[in-house]
Scaffold this active site. Structure first.
Site, PDB file in Angstrom:
ATOM      1  N   ASP A 347       0.867  -0.893  -0.043  1.00 50.31           N
ATOM      2  CA  ASP A 347       0.546   0.507   0.006  1.00 50.31           C
ATOM      3  C   ASP A 347       0.730   1.722   0.227  1.00 50.31           C
ATOM      4  O   ASP A 347       0.413   2.521  -0.060  1.00 50.31           O
ATOM      5  CB  ASP A 347      -0.878   0.285   0.910  1.00 50.31           C
ATOM      6  CG  ASP A 347      -0.299  -0.301   2.461  1.00 50.31           C
ATOM      7  OD1 ASP A 347       0.829  -0.046   2.282  1.00 50.31           O
ATOM      8  OD2 ASP A 347      -0.839   0.348   3.288  1.00 50.31           O
ATOM      9  N   ASP A 385       7.581  10.874  11.117  1.00 52.50           N
ATOM     10  CA  ASP A 385       7.671   8.423  10.493  1.00 52.50           C
ATOM     11  C   ASP A 385       9.044   8.634   9.756  1.00 52.50           C
ATOM     12  O   ASP A 385       9.477   7.861   9.404  1.00 52.50           O
ATOM     13  CB  ASP A 385       6.186   8.993   9.367  1.00 52.50           C
ATOM     14  CG  ASP A 385       6.140   6.725   9.981  1.00 52.50           C
ATOM     15  OD1 ASP A 385       5.273   6.521  10.917  1.00 52.50           O
ATOM     16  OD2 ASP A 385       6.364   6.665   8.847  1.00 52.50           O
ATOM     17  N   GLU A 414      10.529   9.979  15.180  1.00 55.33           N
ATOM     18  CA  GLU A 414      10.375   8.958  15.242  1.00 55.33           C
ATOM     19  C   GLU A 414      10.651   7.242  15.272  1.00 55.33           C
ATOM     20  O   GLU A 414      10.384   7.117  14.402  1.00 55.33           O
ATOM     21  CB  GLU A 414       8.953   8.204  14.833  1.00 55.33           C
ATOM     22  CG  GLU A 414       8.282   7.013  15.745  1.00 55.33           C
ATOM     23  CD  GLU A 414       7.863   6.182  14.644  1.00 55.33           C
ATOM     24  OE1 GLU A 414       7.090   5.142  14.564  1.00 55.33           O
ATOM     25  OE2 GLU A 414       7.866   5.904  13.865  1.00 55.33           O
ATOM     26  N   LYS A 525      -5.200   2.445  13.330  1.00 57.68           N
ATOM     27  CA  LYS A 525      -4.428   2.669  12.825  1.00 57.68           C
ATOM     28  C   LYS A 525      -5.267   2.123  11.594  1.00 57.68           C
ATOM     29  O   LYS A 525      -4.643   3.158   9.808  1.00 57.68           O
ATOM     30  CB  LYS A 525      -3.358   1.510  12.879  1.00 57.68           C
ATOM     31  CG  LYS A 525      -1.925   2.512  13.668  1.00 57.68           C
ATOM     32  CD  LYS A 525      -0.798   1.825  13.372  1.00 57.68           C
ATOM     33  CE  LYS A 525      -0.220   1.124  13.664  1.00 57.68           C
ATOM     34  NZ  LYS A 525       0.769  -0.571  13.491  1.00 57.68           N
ATOM     35  N   TYR A 526      -6.264   0.817  11.051  1.00 59.97           N
ATOM     36  CA  TYR A 526      -6.990   0.440  10.311  1.00 59.97           C
ATOM     37  C   TYR A 526      -8.374   0.778  10.697  1.00 59.97           C
ATOM     38  O   TYR A 526      -9.012   0.436   9.347  1.00 59.97           O
ATOM     39  CB  TYR A 526      -6.427  -1.017  10.280  1.00 59.97           C
ATOM     40  CG  TYR A 526      -4.841  -1.300  10.253  1.00 59.97           C
ATOM     41  CD1 TYR A 526      -3.975  -0.909   9.153  1.00 59.97           C
ATOM     42  CD2 TYR A 526      -4.836  -1.934  11.318  1.00 59.97           C
ATOM     43  CE1 TYR A 526      -2.733  -1.216   9.571  1.00 59.97           C
ATOM     44  CE2 TYR A 526      -2.794  -1.749  11.364  1.00 59.97           C
ATOM     45  CZ  TYR A 526      -2.303  -1.018  10.341  1.00 59.97           C
ATOM     46  OH  TYR A 526      -1.016  -1.598  10.081  1.00 59.97           O
TER      47      TYR A 526
END
Lengths: 666, 666
Positions: A347, A385, A414, A525-526
């Site tokens: 993805d 990120d 992070e 998150k999903y």
């Protein structure tokens, strides 16, 4: 053969502190800090030297400002100087030292004169020093008058009195020819951030989970509605995972499944769709204007928004079509998806930071432009990120570039990876960094790790932002220790570090994990969630209390003032934080075992606070409100994890006056 | 705006050790040593890297020699490489690292293939790597054949087998395009001295006191006559205070009195008379030829001469007349004598190392010429008098210049001053340095100081030559502790450091001091002496024994292998030295109290020598000749200072064979 051009300076300037990797990287401070610099400075022989600490703002034509250093240990040739960091910018600093010819002469002449020696030749030398200085200045009334007085002085004693006047010594130092001048190299740098870089409480939340209707995405309006509650808990920064359009192709389903259901919203980190990329807003959250409205609302309440900067592109990101040259390709010319073999991340696609034929330059500029886009819209905090899987040279460049325009920008790295990589990211410019705190649970490992973070060289460039949980990490201690553990770990994060954070649902004690993993079950998150923010067992009042204690006690606004002390139990951690002037002293004691009550004898480090063994003092328990009148080093505590896993004391001195107590800040 | 020219390397090389002040100064080793270099090396992302340790001789056109480093701690990104230092010269070393494109690809492809994935695109990539390499090499049979084999391989498994062959991996690494190559800067340097720089026993003596007729100067012939005795004691270096003509004007008399009597010979450090200066020999000692005869005689007996390099000129030194521009002047144009106000040294003048109008250049060249003059005559060791009161930049220049011509030249810095200055002299090139050992008498202070010297950064650049006494220092412990103290301090000097010295008369236990001072009464510095070298109570046999033990035990030839161990007495010092392969292990235990017998329980560190708690081992007492069969960590000693203030044990392992003992080196 070494060429003999000019004699090198006999002055040595070394061991300059603070300094990271011998000056290869900047140190970090915040506005209002005083920067104290020490160095070993000396020369051969016996002549006297003058070391100057010099500083100026970087990227300006400003002249160096000079501060004379003072000798703090002559036997070790140790000198010290300080200056105040007034502005949110980068400063340069270095040390220059030279031989103080006049004062060297004066010290020697005085010794001889005091020993009763006849010193006509020495007095002539002194006069020569004055004359040479006058020549150099071309004109100076004070010096001319002094020379005239010398010529009429009737005795060697009379002349020595004139030579020894403090005003003359100062004048001669100020107008010194700076013989043998040496300057420390390389020039050192300090990044002066705004206070929030060191002191703030972060609250991370998924905007789409702030709504109230199950299955329907929350919006920025919903986020705005939650602000009073977040403010009441005492947070300063609201950090949002990516708010950009989420890709559709190869979208992940619930619990990271490979195939998304029709209503699955996808991971916010799979950025880019027909609605745009990193400069756009996911339509289900609202418009760019809605976001800016939310951002303004935060600001008006004294909080601010942090955005996620995640350099992933979904297969639907406009960049893939417009700039295929920015991505890694297969031999057949198609763009590769991300992978960590044998794992595939179909993805998302990663950029090629060394994209050939100069394409990387346009890529770097575009990514900088994304940051500037949001900075222009008021966002001055970015949580980056996984920076370690991107290009470290890119980060070094882009952080400096953005801070040139917006010096108040804060970048949080992070990176949960190997220590050398995490340290490097701090050195090359990240304002704050995630840490291993999240996994440090036992007394010895906490003391060892926190000592490295806050008491060794790391404190100069690495600011640990202590997250008690993240969307990726539901630590084992919380899964098994439940409410007592949530309180205990919160107290630790908020008092061990001046900057810390939680990911929302922490305040609810949410502990549902995927079996055998430190991951959330049914992760946000999903999927979209709807939470009951007042669910029974929540620790919101506890969070509000501890954040209030943080606000009211300046010792907790500092990062590198952490000291550990002796507690006679392997389950009890005891530490202190004090302001440099000791006007605010905080002692914290925490039961690390969430399962049972612990008792411990504490060794109160009264000597460090200049309290004598017989002096009374007061410990005010800011958690329970109780006060204890104490004397000596011993103090006993009992910590019931279900009630109070942590006590936070303010130490008050006892003044021997009728007025009684004087404890600070109350 | 930071220019975007070429992407910086993502590879990081840091924390390179050994390294002094981040590479500002060379480290030191001796011929035959293996130099082991460690560093933290990594890059962002997951790609594999290849770090190479590179080295070459300095001042040659030699190409870099490359040694592949090995990963010794992947979690800490720690790598290590080694090479042998074959020559007495200066070497350069650094580290280069690059991304191993082929191996990175192979690791990922293998993971996917092993996980059962279909990898046609990956295999094509692998083939491309080979083709690109072949293009770059233009022609290569092996690679062409491999590509041919790949094209006929019938399965993905068959291709992967070819790609995974060790020969191919090695070939691809060797012929790598070295993508992202980064090289550590600055280039580091190691001075490789001859063995004597680290391992030698010094004997200092005044030539004029080696005679036999009272009041008459000894000569080089007398010195020569003493060689067999000095050799028997086991010394390697005979160091002579200045042998040059001594000034007459303002000559100092006995016991440093201001006026010399008619027969007073003056201080050898007041150099220069009508007979010449630093390149001449004092006539009362003999001629230059006599000196060279003595020097040759030493060499034939396996010893060598060290000369004093003292940059003082008596008022009668030819330089004063020929080169007045090299000296500091008074306002009336006369040359200043040396002083440390209010003290005057009217018998000597100091050079001005920054003499104006470029005069300093000719001065520096002349002083270098003095060193070369003696080096040409076979002298390759110089003990430099008070280097800290001269010019440090001069020393840095002149040591490198002389060692360019005579790399076997050893410079010993006689600097007793503040630690920062002493360290600096080591950093800028002095081969050896005097230390505070002379004044360290108690257990805690010895352990603390020696640990800093031999176990911390100092070991890389500072070789402590431990003098038990000097003509300037008759330590208090010797004055009060007498013969037991002389033995004890000798044993300490000779076993704590691999390089040490005594000043003659030490072997006789000479302890007559000026009341209340650590100075010799009737010092040889100001008068001629005649000694009875066999005077009762001498410790010559003891010295010979300990020097023999030193020679026979390679562990005592090393400097930085000193480890302290637990002895249950504040008066007993217990330490060990072992060769890196532990084939020679020495344990020494010393009674620091010269007045009374001490007993102590030693904690033998058997684990460090890989001896289990139940394994037998032997301690062979090299002082008494006794052996002890031992098991476990405890061992008791009784040390009578009048008999044996020190025991030196060789530890022998016990081999479980019929042959019995196997202890090493006997």
């Amino acid at each position: 053969m070494r060429p003999l051009t000019a004699p090198l300076s006999p002055l040595v300037i070394e061991n300059v502190k603070p300094c990271v990797d011998d000056g290869k990287f900047p140190i970090k401070r915040v506005v209002g800090d005083t920067l104290t610099v020490t160095a070993t400075i000396f020369r051969d022989g016996h002549a006297k030297i003058v070391p100057l600490l010099k500083y100026k703002e970087k990227c300006t034509d400003q002249a160096w400002i000079e501060v004379e250093m003072v000798s703090i240990n002559p036997g070790l040739d140790l000198w010290q100087g300080s200056f105040k960091l007034e502005k949110n910018t980068r400063y340069l600093y270095t040390i220059e030292a030279f031989t103080d010819i006049y004062y060297s002469w004066l010290v020697d002449a005085t010794k001889k004169f005091d020993a009763g020696q006849d010193i006509p030749s020495d007095l002539l030398e002194g006069q020569q020093h004055l004359e040479e200085t006058l020549d150099r200045l071309e004109e100076n009334d004070y010096l001319s008058q002094t020379l005239a007085m010398l010529s009429t002085a009737e005795s060697q004693a009379g002349q020595m009195a004139i030579f020894s006047e403090q005003r003359l010594k100062d004048f001669m130092k100020e107008h010194s020819a700076r013989k043998d001048a040496a300057t420390f190299e390389p020039t050192l740098e300090v990044i002066v951030d705004r206070l929030q870089a060191r002191y703030s409480a972060w609250y991370e939340m998924f905007p789409r989970s702030q709504g109230t209707v199950p299955g329907q995405s929350g919006t920025f309006a919903d986020c705005k509605a939650r602000l009073p509650e977040i403010k009441r808990m005492g947070f300063d920064v609201i950090y949002l995972p990516p708010i950009h359009p989420i890709g559709v192709t190869n979208r992940k389903g619930r619990n990271n499944s490979l195939v998304a259901g029709p209503n699955d919203p996808g991971s916010p980190w799979a950025i880019g769709s027909e609605h745009g990329g990193h400069k756009a807003v996911e339509p289900s959250l609202g418009t760019l204007e809605d976001f800016m409205d939310f951002e303004q609302a935060c600001r008006q309440m004294g909080m601010e928004v942090a955005l996620d900067f995640a350099l992933n592109c979904s297969p639907d990101h406009p960049y893939l079509k417009d700039h295929p040259e920015w991505f890694l390709k297969r031999p057949d010319g198609t763009i590769k998806y991300s992978e960590n073999p044998p794992k595939k991340y179909e993805d998302i696609h990663s950029f090629d930071y060394e994209a050939p034929n100069g394409a990387w330059k346009a890529l770097w500029e575009e990514l900088k432009d994304v940051l500037l886009f949001w900075a222009e819209r008021g966002v001055r905090i970015f949580r980056v990120d996984n920076p370690h899987t991107k290009s470290i040279p890119f980060w070094e460049w882009v952080i400096a570039e953005v801070q040139d325009s917006y010096p108040d920008t804060i970048f949080l790295a992070e990176a949960f990876t190997r220590p050398a990589v995490m340290k490097r990211l701090g050195k090359i410019g990240f304002t704050q960094s995630y840490t291993y705190f999240t996994w440090r649970n036992f007394k010895r490992e906490i003391i060892e790790y926190l000592t490295e973070l806050t008491q060794a060289e790391m404190k100069e460039y690495y600011r640990g932002n202590f997250f008690a949980n993240t969307p990726d990490i539901l630590p084992e201690i919380l899964q098994v220790g439940r409410r007592p553990a949530f309180k205990m770990r919160f107290a630790l994060a908020a008092t061990l570090s001046s900057v810390y954070g939680i990911y929302s649902s922490y305040e609810l004690g949410e502990a549902a994990a995927i079996e055998g993993k430190e991951e959330y079950l049914n992760s946000e998150k999903y999927e979209i969630k709807v939470w009951d923010w007042d669910r029974p067992g929540n620790i919101k009042d506890y969070i509000a209390l501890i954040n209030k204690i943080r606000r009211e006690n300046p010792a907790l606004h500092l990062y590198d003032n952490l000291k550990f002390h002796e507690a006679a139990s392997e389950n009890v951690l005891f530490y202190s934080k004090a302001t440099p002037d000791q006007s605010n002293i905080i002692l914290a004691v925490v039961n690390l075992n969430p399962f049972s009550t612990q008792q411990a004898r504490l060794d109160i480090p009264i000597d460090q606070f200049k309290i004598g063994p017989d002096d009374p003092y007061r410990l005010h328990n800011l958690i329970t409100g109780e006060s204890h009148l104490c004397r000596g080093r011993e103090f006993f505590v009992t910590l019931d994890p279900h009630k109070d896993p942590a006590y936070i004391f303010r130490l008050g001195r006892w003044l021997h006056t009728e007025e009684g107590f004087d404890y600070f800040g109350m």
